[in-house]
Each structure stands twice: as C-alpha cells, then as structure tokens.
Design a protein around this motif. Structure first.
Motif, PDB file in Angstrom:
ATOM      1  N   SER A 124     -14.803  23.645 -13.903  1.00 11.07           N
ATOM      2  CA  SER A 124     -14.285  23.860 -12.594  1.00 11.07           C
ATOM      3  C   SER A 124     -14.856  25.199 -12.101  1.00 11.07           C
ATOM      4  O   SER A 124     -15.354  25.251 -10.835  1.00 11.07           O
ATOM      5  CB  SER A 124     -12.778  23.951 -12.415  1.00 11.07           C
ATOM      6  N   ARG A 125     -14.620  26.113 -12.942  1.00 11.61           N
ATOM      7  CA  ARG A 125     -15.143  27.524 -12.493  1.00 11.61           C
ATOM      8  C   ARG A 125     -16.682  27.514 -12.276  1.00 11.61           C
ATOM      9  O   ARG A 125     -17.391  28.175 -11.497  1.00 11.61           O
ATOM     10  CB  ARG A 125     -14.756  28.511 -13.561  1.00 11.61           C
ATOM     11  N   ALA A 126     -17.496  26.885 -13.386  1.00 11.30           N
ATOM     12  CA  ALA A 126     -18.854  26.769 -13.136  1.00 11.30           C
ATOM     13  C   ALA A 126     -19.256  26.110 -11.886  1.00 11.30           C
ATOM     14  O   ALA A 126     -20.322  26.548 -11.103  1.00 11.30           O
ATOM     15  CB  ALA A 126     -19.456  25.827 -14.377  1.00 11.30           C
ATOM     16  N   ARG A 127     -18.631  24.854 -11.574  1.00 12.87           N
ATOM     17  CA  ARG A 127     -18.885  24.348  -9.978  1.00 12.87           C
ATOM     18  C   ARG A 127     -18.771  25.209  -9.154  1.00 12.87           C
ATOM     19  O   ARG A 127     -19.386  25.448  -8.300  1.00 12.87           O
ATOM     20  CB  ARG A 127     -18.222  23.064  -9.940  1.00 12.87           C
ATOM     21  N   GLY A 128     -17.488  26.005  -9.142  1.00 18.23           N
ATOM     22  CA  GLY A 128     -17.130  27.118  -8.080  1.00 18.23           C
ATOM     23  C   GLY A 128     -18.040  28.256  -8.055  1.00 18.23           C
ATOM     24  O   GLY A 128     -18.598  28.572  -6.770  1.00 18.23           O
ATOM     25  N   MET A 129     -18.576  28.893  -9.091  1.00 18.22           N
ATOM     26  CA  MET A 129     -19.625  29.704  -9.032  1.00 18.22           C
ATOM     27  C   MET A 129     -21.065  29.362  -8.537  1.00 18.22           C
ATOM     28  O   MET A 129     -21.645  29.891  -7.779  1.00 18.22           O
ATOM     29  CB  MET A 129     -19.838  30.301 -10.454  1.00 18.22           C
ATOM     30  N   LEU A 130     -21.293  27.974  -8.819  1.00 15.33           N
ATOM     31  CA  LEU A 130     -22.647  27.545  -8.449  1.00 15.33           C
ATOM     32  C   LEU A 130     -22.677  27.274  -6.877  1.00 15.33           C
ATOM     33  O   LEU A 130     -23.387  27.476  -6.083  1.00 15.33           O
ATOM     34  CB  LEU A 130     -22.895  26.146  -9.290  1.00 15.33           C
ATOM     35  N   ARG A 131     -21.386  26.605  -6.357  1.00 15.81           N
ATOM     36  CA  ARG A 131     -21.296  26.473  -4.907  1.00 15.81           C
ATOM     37  C   ARG A 131     -21.376  27.581  -4.145  1.00 15.81           C
ATOM     38  O   ARG A 131     -21.977  27.702  -3.276  1.00 15.81           O
ATOM     39  CB  ARG A 131     -19.852  25.948  -4.688  1.00 15.81           C
ATOM     40  N   ALA A 132     -20.605  28.807  -4.620  1.00 16.41           N
ATOM     41  CA  ALA A 132     -20.674  30.074  -3.993  1.00 16.41           C
ATOM     42  C   ALA A 132     -22.289  30.524  -4.035  1.00 16.41           C
ATOM     43  O   ALA A 132     -22.631  31.175  -3.159  1.00 16.41           O
ATOM     44  CB  ALA A 132     -19.700  31.015  -4.794  1.00 16.41           C
ATOM     45  N   ALA A 133     -22.924  30.573  -5.200  1.00 17.46           N
ATOM     46  CA  ALA A 133     -24.147  31.049  -5.254  1.00 17.46           C
ATOM     47  C   ALA A 133     -25.169  30.413  -4.282  1.00 17.46           C
ATOM     48  O   ALA A 133     -25.709  30.990  -3.576  1.00 17.46           O
ATOM     49  CB  ALA A 133     -24.670  30.845  -6.667  1.00 17.46           C
ATOM     50  N   LEU A 134     -24.895  29.242  -4.024  1.00 13.41           N
ATOM     51  CA  LEU A 134     -25.879  28.335  -3.219  1.00 13.41           C
ATOM     52  C   LEU A 134     -25.424  28.559  -1.655  1.00 13.41           C
ATOM     53  O   LEU A 134     -26.362  28.589  -1.163  1.00 13.41           O
ATOM     54  CB  LEU A 134     -25.601  26.913  -3.520  1.00 13.41           C
ATOM     55  N   GLU A 135     -24.234  28.661  -1.550  1.00 13.30           N
ATOM     56  CA  GLU A 135     -23.813  29.039  -0.154  1.00 13.30           C
ATOM     57  C   GLU A 135     -24.211  30.372   0.196  1.00 13.30           C
ATOM     58  O   GLU A 135     -24.882  30.579   1.513  1.00 13.30           O
ATOM     59  CB  GLU A 135     -22.292  28.877   0.081  1.00 13.30           C
ATOM     60  N   THR A 159     -27.357  31.635  -0.801  1.00 10.96           N
ATOM     61  CA  THR A 159     -28.649  31.635  -0.972  1.00 10.96           C
ATOM     62  C   THR A 159     -29.126  30.846   0.441  1.00 10.96           C
ATOM     63  O   THR A 159     -30.031  31.124   1.222  1.00 10.96           O
ATOM     64  CB  THR A 159     -29.327  31.591  -2.064  1.00 10.96           C
ATOM     65  N   LEU A 160     -28.195  29.699   0.460  1.00 14.90           N
ATOM     66  CA  LEU A 160     -28.948  28.493   1.504  1.00 14.90           C
ATOM     67  C   LEU A 160     -28.186  28.988   2.877  1.00 14.90           C
ATOM     68  O   LEU A 160     -28.636  28.374   3.720  1.00 14.90           O
ATOM     69  CB  LEU A 160     -28.422  27.149   0.968  1.00 14.90           C
ATOM     70  N   GLY A 161     -27.005  29.755   2.887  1.00 16.03           N
ATOM     71  CA  GLY A 161     -26.356  30.013   4.011  1.00 16.03           C
ATOM     72  C   GLY A 161     -25.787  28.648   4.501  1.00 16.03           C
ATOM     73  O   GLY A 161     -25.233  28.768   5.846  1.00 16.03           O
ATOM     74  N   ARG A 162     -25.397  27.748   3.633  1.00 17.81           N
ATOM     75  CA  ARG A 162     -24.664  26.483   4.057  1.00 17.81           C
ATOM     76  C   ARG A 162     -24.422  25.696   2.667  1.00 17.81           C
ATOM     77  O   ARG A 162     -24.734  26.048   1.766  1.00 17.81           O
ATOM     78  CB  ARG A 162     -25.747  25.662   4.909  1.00 17.81           C
ATOM     79  N   ARG A 163     -23.520  24.637   2.818  1.00 18.78           N
ATOM     80  CA  ARG A 163     -23.185  23.881   1.979  1.00 18.78           C
ATOM     81  C   ARG A 163     -24.217  23.348   1.482  1.00 18.78           C
ATOM     82  O   ARG A 163     -25.264  22.480   2.137  1.00 18.78           O
ATOM     83  CB  ARG A 163     -22.028  22.742   2.240  1.00 18.78           C
ATOM     84  N   PRO A 164     -24.527  23.160   0.022  1.00 13.44           N
ATOM     85  CA  PRO A 164     -25.862  22.352  -0.537  1.00 13.44           C
ATOM     86  C   PRO A 164     -25.785  20.872  -0.091  1.00 13.44           C
ATOM     87  O   PRO A 164     -26.901  20.433  -0.394  1.00 13.44           O
ATOM     88  CB  PRO A 164     -25.461  22.636  -2.191  1.00 13.44           C
ATOM     89  N   TYR A 165     -24.811  20.237   0.282  1.00 17.53           N
ATOM     90  CA  TYR A 165     -25.014  18.856   0.455  1.00 17.53           C
ATOM     91  C   TYR A 165     -25.759  18.391   1.805  1.00 17.53           C
ATOM     92  O   TYR A 165     -26.149  17.452   2.087  1.00 17.53           O
ATOM     93  CB  TYR A 165     -23.803  17.824   0.438  1.00 17.53           C
ATOM     94  N   ALA A 188     -37.148  23.444  -1.797  1.00 15.99           N
ATOM     95  CA  ALA A 188     -36.353  24.599  -1.865  1.00 15.99           C
ATOM     96  C   ALA A 188     -34.924  24.371  -2.469  1.00 15.99           C
ATOM     97  O   ALA A 188     -34.610  25.321  -3.273  1.00 15.99           O
ATOM     98  CB  ALA A 188     -36.094  25.281  -0.238  1.00 15.99           C
ATOM     99  N   LEU A 189     -34.331  23.314  -1.965  1.00 16.94           N
ATOM    100  CA  LEU A 189     -32.894  22.933  -2.818  1.00 16.94           C
ATOM    101  C   LEU A 189     -33.269  23.000  -4.446  1.00 16.94           C
ATOM    102  O   LEU A 189     -32.077  23.488  -4.971  1.00 16.94           O
ATOM    103  CB  LEU A 189     -32.417  21.869  -1.990  1.00 16.94           C
ATOM    104  N   ARG A 190     -34.234  22.126  -4.564  1.00 15.76           N
ATOM    105  CA  ARG A 190     -34.365  21.888  -6.107  1.00 15.76           C
ATOM    106  C   ARG A 190     -34.414  23.205  -6.728  1.00 15.76           C
ATOM    107  O   ARG A 190     -33.812  23.712  -8.078  1.00 15.76           O
ATOM    108  CB  ARG A 190     -35.385  21.174  -6.327  1.00 15.76           C
ATOM    109  N   MET A 191     -35.284  24.105  -6.143  1.00 22.69           N
ATOM    110  CA  MET A 191     -35.716  25.475  -6.947  1.00 22.69           C
ATOM    111  C   MET A 191     -34.233  26.261  -6.794  1.00 22.69           C
ATOM    112  O   MET A 191     -33.953  26.992  -7.679  1.00 22.69           O
ATOM    113  CB  MET A 191     -36.489  26.085  -6.018  1.00 22.69           C
ATOM    114  N   GLN A 192     -33.710  26.332  -5.727  1.00 20.21           N
ATOM    115  CA  GLN A 192     -32.452  27.239  -5.625  1.00 20.21           C
ATOM    116  C   GLN A 192     -31.346  26.823  -6.837  1.00 20.21           C
ATOM    117  O   GLN A 192     -30.548  27.589  -7.284  1.00 20.21           O
ATOM    118  CB  GLN A 192     -31.700  27.108  -4.253  1.00 20.21           C
TER     119      GLN A 192
END
Lengths: 191, 222
Positions: free
Chosen positions: A170-181, A183-189, A121-125
C-alpha cells in the motif's frame, strides 16, 4: 552421488524468468542480474534438500527468497567497491528505460506521433519511478503487480508477515502515485 | 488489514512496467553449471566427495560428517612447512586487503593484450595472461601487490559473484602439481610451472579453484 536431478529442473527451472526479473529490478543491471541469478540457482541446487521436505509446494517463493538474498549481498558488495566496478545507479536507471523506448516504436505504425510520445513517456516515467523506490518497496510491488504473486507467497519469499506485505504494498503504491503525479502533473490513468 | 486494491492502477502497472525475460544464454549457463555440480570433477575424486558432503550435509549425522570431513581435510590439505605457511598467509592477507580496501584492480580489462603490456615497466618480468570466460573464469584485470619481499603481478578473475586473485612471480623451484590449501575459509591453489610460481586465492570451492589452475597450466604457451 545424487542422481542427475530432473526434479530440480522440473520444479525450479520454470521460475527462471521470475528470478531474473526480480534480480534485474533489484540490482538494476543486466549483467549483474545474470550473475546474481546464476549464483542463486547454484545455492538453490545445493540446498534443494531443505526445500524437498515440503511435498509438492510451489518452489517460486523459496527460489525468489534466495534470489533476493543474493541480490542484497551483491548490492552490499557493489556499494563497497563502487569505483572499481563503475557502478552508477543513475546510469542503470536510464538503461532500464531502453526496452520501453523500443516498445513505443514497435506500436508506432498504428498511432500518430503524439499518442506514441505520450505512451512512451508514461512507460518511461513509470519504470523510472519504480526504479527510484527504496528496494523493499520496489520488490513487493514487482512481485505483486508484475509477477502477480498471492500475498502469502510474497510473505514466504520475503520472510515477513502477510500484514506487512499488505502495508508495504500500500505504501509502495502511494509513493509511486505521488511520484507520478509530480512528474506527469496528473493522475497516471489519464493517459 | 484490508489489501489496498486498485484494479485500474494494477492493470496500468502490469501493462507498462518492464517484465525482464531471462536471456537464453543464462538458462544454458545455469544448466551447464548444475551439470558440473552433479558430476565430480575429472581429476578430483576427493573434491567430488566434498561436494557430495556439501549436498548431503544435513542427511548425515553431524558427528559422522565432522569426522569424515576432518579426515578429508587432513589428507587433502598437506601440512605446511613454515616457509610455505608464511607465504600462504601473506597471499591470503593481500587478497583480503585488496577486497577490503577496494583495491581490486589497477588495470581494468578483459583483454589479455591490454593487461599483459600494462605490467611492462612496472615489474621485471612478464606474467602469462589469458582469459577463460567461456570456461567460467572471466579475466577482469590486473594489479600490483607486494608479496614475498617483492612486487608481484596479480591477475584478477571473476567466477559468478566471486573474485579470484592469481599471484604470479618468477621462481627457481621445479615444476610442481597443483597443491590445494585452505585458510580461514579462504581457499588457495599453488603450483610452479616453467619457472613461474602461481598462487590462486578465493572464497570459491577449492575444486573450482583447481579447475582454473588446470586451465592455466594447459595454456602456458600463450
């Protein structure tokens, strides 16, 4: 006639995987990515003289610059002839997830089904979140995080200042973290 | 500004994000294409020279290059009679219109057994249809166009990212060799073969277009 060109093969062909990976992430379609890379290599070959000027410089930023230009022209013409080629952005995103599913299965025997599912799931997300980023952010992220290119090489490939590479990344990472949080409802790590 | 470093996030991405490997066939296709690029086409001394000029454009002084190119163009591309010129103009216009209006293909198929019957009942002749994907010209479909005061069959091929339209209709002219033409950056080859007139139009190099013409001429019995 120019001699058979072993120099081109020696310094440009080794970057084929990087070229394909970038094209694949930009155009999001395996067949189109092959066409784009083929066209980019032909252009690179024709303009190889313009690169040669710079001694034994790494050819990767130069080649990837051509690959991204070719990808963007393809995207433009694909947008124009959308219905004709049946290009469907959503379908392409789904397709990019297939290898992820396969990976999850390969590792299957060592893990219980739940861990497997979470990993898959994480890989797909992650893959689908990156595929949904705007292209300029997606490409800088792929070049830095996946191809592990230094900032100055990315700047050379994209023809932008190093400062812009850093701020975009930096913006790309920020957007990605926000998107993952979201969909996953938590920090990706915390997987 | 300082880079935003987050080694843990980077490690996660490197581990989880797909890194697509180039398929083996792509490497082979590129090497084969580059091989073609460096050796002149068998029938085309002139196209080889044009290709050479393309490669070494920067190396030649601009003035000399223009002079040579102009001479080549004059000798290579015969001046057109006004009737031919008019036809070339119509075909080029039709090609451009199809690209601009997104009317590239009416029947989408790489199978000639699908494309050929599609024309039946729509026009009063049956065009010869063949796929040359292995030679680099993939049949992608066909459509109807209006050229030379009649409805004509257009076969659509793809070469890398380029679209090639091949217009074909019955003709009373006798068989001819392949003539090359160029009009505002659009290249054309034109020939008559066994009672059919052919016009191939694209923005690929005229030498590559001539290769497709040779392929079509050598497979006329299909």
């Amino acid at each position: 006639m120019s001699p058979a060109n072993p120099r081109f093969e020696a310094i440009v062909m080794p970057h084929l995987d990087a070229a394909y990976n970038l094209a694949r992430w930009l155009v999001k379609d395996p067949h189109a990515a092959e066409d784009v890379v083929q066209e980019a290599y032909l252009r690179a070959f024709r303009y190889f003289d313009s690169f040669r000027g710079a001694a034994d410089e790494d050819a990767r930023p130069w080649l990837l610059g051509i690959v991204r230009n070719t990808s963007y022209s393809w995207l433009q013409s694909a947008r124009r002839s959308n219905e004709q080629v049946g290009y469907d952005e959503d379908a392409q995103v789904d397709e990019s997830l297939e290898p992820a599913a396969a990976m999850g299965l390969e590792r299957g025997h060592a893990e219980n089904p739940e861990t497997q599912l979470v990993r898959k799931a994480l890989r797909m997300q992650l893959n689908s979140a990156i595929a949904s980023l705007p292209a300029t952010f997606r490409e800088v992220l792929i070049l830095r995080e996946i191809e592990e290119m230094p900032y100055d090489s990315i700047a050379a490939a994209m023809q932008i200042p190093i400062g812009t590479v850093m701020s975009r990344l930096s913006r790309a990472r920020g957007m990605l973290r926000a998107a993952l949080e979201t969909t996953l409802g938590r920090r990706p790590y915390e997987a | 500004m300082q880079p935003d470093n987050d080694p843990e996030f980077s490690r996660l991405l490197k581990e989880k994000v797909d890194q697509h490997k180039a398929p083996d066939q792509l490497r082979r296709k590129i090497l084969a294409r580059l091989e073609q690029e460096r050796s002149p086409a068998p029938a085309g001394g002139v196209s080889g020279l044009l290709r050479y000029l393309d490669l070494h454009w920067r190396a030649l002084s601009t003035a000399a290059a223009c002079g040579v190119a102009a001479t080549l163009l004059v000798t290579q591309l015969p001046s057109l009679s006004s009737a031919d010129d008019n036809l070339a103009m119509q075909v080029t216009a039709s090609h451009n219109r199809a690209l601009m209006a997104n009317h590239l293909i009416d029947v989408v198929s790489s199978d000639r057994h699908t494309v050929k019957p599609w024309f039946a009942g729509k026009i009063d002749y049956s065009p010869r249809v063949r796929d040359f994907a292995t030679e680099g010209f993939e049949l992608t479909g066909g459509r109807l166009d209006y050229v030379n005061d009649r409805v004509v069959a257009t076969l659509v091929y793809k070469n890398r990212l380029h679209v090639i339209d091949v217009y074909t209709w019955p003709s009373t002219e006798s068989d001819s060799t392949v003539n090359k033409r160029s009009r505002r950056g659009i290249n054309m080859t034109e020939w008559v073969d066994s009672g059919m007139k052919y016009y191939a139009v694209s923005d690929i190099e005229v030498g590559e277009l001539a290769q497709l013409a040779q392929l079509m001429r050598s497979h006329k019995n299909d």
